[in-house]
Design an enzyme around this catalytic site. Sequence first.
Site, short mmCIF file in Angstrom:
data_model
loop_
_atom_site.label_atom_id
_atom_site.label_comp_id
_atom_site.label_asym_id
_atom_site.label_seq_id
_atom_site.Cartn_x
_atom_site.Cartn_y
_atom_site.Cartn_z
N VAL A 50 28.11 35.56 49.24
CA VAL A 50 27.16 34.86 48.36
C VAL A 50 27.67 34.98 46.97
CG1 VAL A 50 24.94 35.06 47.21
CG2 VAL A 50 25.01 35.23 49.70
N CYS A 51 28.51 36.15 46.63
CA CYS A 51 28.85 36.56 45.63
C CYS A 51 29.91 35.35 44.62
CB CYS A 51 29.83 37.81 45.64
SG CYS A 51 28.79 38.93 45.98
N PRO A 52 30.77 34.78 45.48
CA PRO A 52 31.50 33.74 44.85
C PRO A 52 30.92 32.47 44.33
CG PRO A 52 32.25 33.71 46.95
CD PRO A 52 31.28 35.05 46.75
N LEU A 55 29.40 33.48 41.03
CA LEU A 55 30.42 33.47 40.01
C LEU A 55 30.79 32.08 39.57
CD1 LEU A 55 30.49 36.75 41.00
CD2 LEU A 55 32.65 36.50 39.96
#
Length: 211
Positions: A50-52, A55
């Site tokens: 999920v993180c990218p 960002l």
Amino acid sequence: MALVGKKFPNITVDAISFMGDNLRINILEEAVNNKKKVILFWYPKDFTFVCPTELHAFQAALQEFEKRNTTVIGASCDTNEVHFAWLNTAKDNGGIEGVTYPLLADTTRNLAAALDILDAEWVYNEEVNDEILEGSNVTFRATYLIDEDGKVFHESVNDMPLGRNVNEYLRLIDAYTHVQTKGEVCPANWEEGKEAMSADRNSTAAYLASH
């Protein structure tokens, strides 16, 4: 402990620029010294899932934040070296190449601990006759909006599987700026250009009657 209405912690943390420059960033000073709002968003780990997406979503909205005199800063407990490796990994390979705002590297976890956003708990273990740390010891998806005086005017924390809606932070910044400049308060679902209210009973009654 909620930080809304209070000064953001005065803690300096390692960070890295997208060019690979090692930095030291103090979020409180970033806001106060530059007379800017700051959005600080924490994510669990580099090279995850999920993180990218988050960002890149903040990067896509970067100009909108800049229009609102707001600095965007990402943060996790990864090292500068891991951040830089991820910054140099292509988007179609799960990387964040193209992200240009700085990333905090809170490897000491001093700031994350002060904010109480770590997935970590000390639990007594009989086998070792001591406390051991349970949990991933990385941060949840916490988000902080800080004004030009260093005061927190929004905080929220998502569990790790739940990605954020970047547009909601733009809306909150617009609403807070409206309060700062117009002295009015913003009702539910308020957006830039919509009617706001005076902070009194008559204004609330008139607003409710017309909506």
